[in-house]
Design a protein around this motif. Structure first.
Motif, short mmCIF file in Angstrom:
data_model
loop_
_atom_site.label_atom_id
_atom_site.label_comp_id
_atom_site.label_asym_id
_atom_site.label_seq_id
_atom_site.Cartn_x
_atom_site.Cartn_y
_atom_site.Cartn_z
N LYS A 126 -78.55 21.52 112.86
CA LYS A 126 -77.69 22.52 112.24
C LYS A 126 -77.88 23.88 112.91
CE LYS A 126 -75.02 24.07 108.84
NZ LYS A 126 -74.01 24.90 109.47
N GLU A 127 -79.12 24.18 113.31
CA GLU A 127 -79.41 25.46 113.97
C GLU A 127 -78.68 25.57 115.30
OE1 GLU A 127 -81.77 23.45 112.71
OE2 GLU A 127 -82.57 24.63 111.05
N VAL A 128 -78.66 24.48 116.05
CA VAL A 128 -77.96 24.50 117.35
C VAL A 128 -76.46 24.66 117.13
CG1 VAL A 128 -77.37 23.11 119.37
CG2 VAL A 128 -79.72 23.22 118.58
N ILE A 129 -75.94 23.93 116.17
CA ILE A 129 -74.50 24.01 115.87
C ILE A 129 -74.15 25.44 115.47
CG2 ILE A 129 -72.68 23.24 114.30
CD1 ILE A 129 -74.17 20.49 114.25
N ASP A 130 -74.97 26.03 114.59
CA ASP A 130 -74.73 27.42 114.17
C ASP A 130 -74.80 28.38 115.35
OD1 ASP A 130 -74.43 26.58 111.56
OD2 ASP A 130 -76.47 27.16 110.94
N PHE A 131 -75.75 28.18 116.23
CA PHE A 131 -75.92 29.01 117.43
C PHE A 131 -74.66 28.95 118.30
CE2 PHE A 131 -77.34 29.14 121.93
CZ PHE A 131 -77.83 30.43 121.98
N ILE A 132 -74.16 27.76 118.53
CA ILE A 132 -72.97 27.56 119.36
C ILE A 132 -71.75 28.19 118.68
CG2 ILE A 132 -71.37 25.81 120.27
CD1 ILE A 132 -73.99 25.89 121.83
N LEU A 133 -71.57 27.91 117.41
CA LEU A 133 -70.40 28.43 116.70
C LEU A 133 -70.43 29.96 116.61
CD1 LEU A 133 -69.93 25.79 113.85
CD2 LEU A 133 -68.64 26.03 115.98
N GLU A 134 -71.61 30.53 116.47
CA GLU A 134 -71.73 31.98 116.43
C GLU A 134 -71.26 32.60 117.75
OE1 GLU A 134 -75.24 35.32 116.36
OE2 GLU A 134 -75.56 33.49 115.20
N MET A 135 -71.61 31.97 118.86
CA MET A 135 -71.16 32.49 120.16
C MET A 135 -69.65 32.44 120.28
SD MET A 135 -73.96 31.42 123.02
CE MET A 135 -73.95 29.67 122.73
N GLN A 156 -67.44 32.45 117.68
CA GLN A 156 -66.87 33.36 116.70
C GLN A 156 -67.01 34.83 117.10
OE1 GLN A 156 -68.95 32.00 113.23
NE2 GLN A 156 -67.47 30.38 112.81
N THR A 157 -68.14 35.17 117.73
CA THR A 157 -68.35 36.57 118.13
C THR A 157 -67.71 36.88 119.48
OG1 THR A 157 -70.48 36.04 119.17
CG2 THR A 157 -70.51 36.77 116.84
N GLY A 158 -67.23 35.86 120.17
CA GLY A 158 -66.60 36.08 121.46
C GLY A 158 -67.57 36.19 122.62
N LYS A 159 -68.86 35.90 122.38
CA LYS A 159 -69.85 35.95 123.48
C LYS A 159 -69.51 34.92 124.55
CE LYS A 159 -73.84 37.69 120.95
NZ LYS A 159 -75.19 37.38 120.46
N LYS A 160 -68.99 33.79 124.13
CA LYS A 160 -68.59 32.74 125.06
C LYS A 160 -67.31 32.10 124.56
CE LYS A 160 -73.15 31.52 126.81
NZ LYS A 160 -73.09 32.08 128.14
#
Length: 141
Positions: A101-110, A112-116
């Motif tokens: 879940k932590e990895v999924i959240d990390f990826i989705l955050e990137m 959603q924030t437009g980092k990637k």
């Protein structure tokens, strides 16, 4: 959580603080002095045996943090990798693509924030396109 740069000592100290573990209990379990414990808190890396003991004491798998780093940042296989992979080994074999879940959240955050961009995530982390889109549908409102 930044899985790219891991400072295991500070993560251990955070877990100790969260669980309000008394210093005396830590000293008895780890069989070391208060100064040794403070040095461990400040260490970027620790011996695997020490990490194992901290994991048992704090009931948290600190090795999983390193596993997530490998999932996200290990270079893609090179030509001939599959041939090496098929050789017999006495070591246990693990599937690489087990996403927590932590990895999924990390990826989705990137995303959603437009980092990637989605395309960058797919390319850089070798996450299948369908997997990424399933995560977006499932975990975002």
């Amino acid at each position: 959580m930044d899985f790219k740069t891991i400072h295991i000592g500070s993560l251990i100290k955070l877990r100790v603080t969260e669980n309000k573990i008394e210093l005396e209990r830590i000293r008895n379990f780890m069989k070391c002095s208060e100064q040794d414990i403070e040095e461990m808190y400040e260490s970027k890396s620790l011996d695997a045996d020490l990490i194992m003991r901290w994991s048992k004491l704090l009931e948290y798998d600190f090795f999983r943090i390193y596993t997530q780093h490998l999932i996200l940042f290990a270079p893609p296989g090179k030509i001939g990798y599959n041939e090496l992979k098929q050789k017999k080994t006495a070591l246990p074999q693990f599937r690489k693509n087990i996403y927590t879940k932590e990895v999924i959240d990390f990826i989705l955050e990137m995303v959603q924030t437009g980092k990637k961009t989605k395309h960058q995530i797919i390319e850089e982390y070798n996450i299948p396109k369908t997997t990424l889109y399933k995560w977006i549908d499932k975990y975002t409102q």
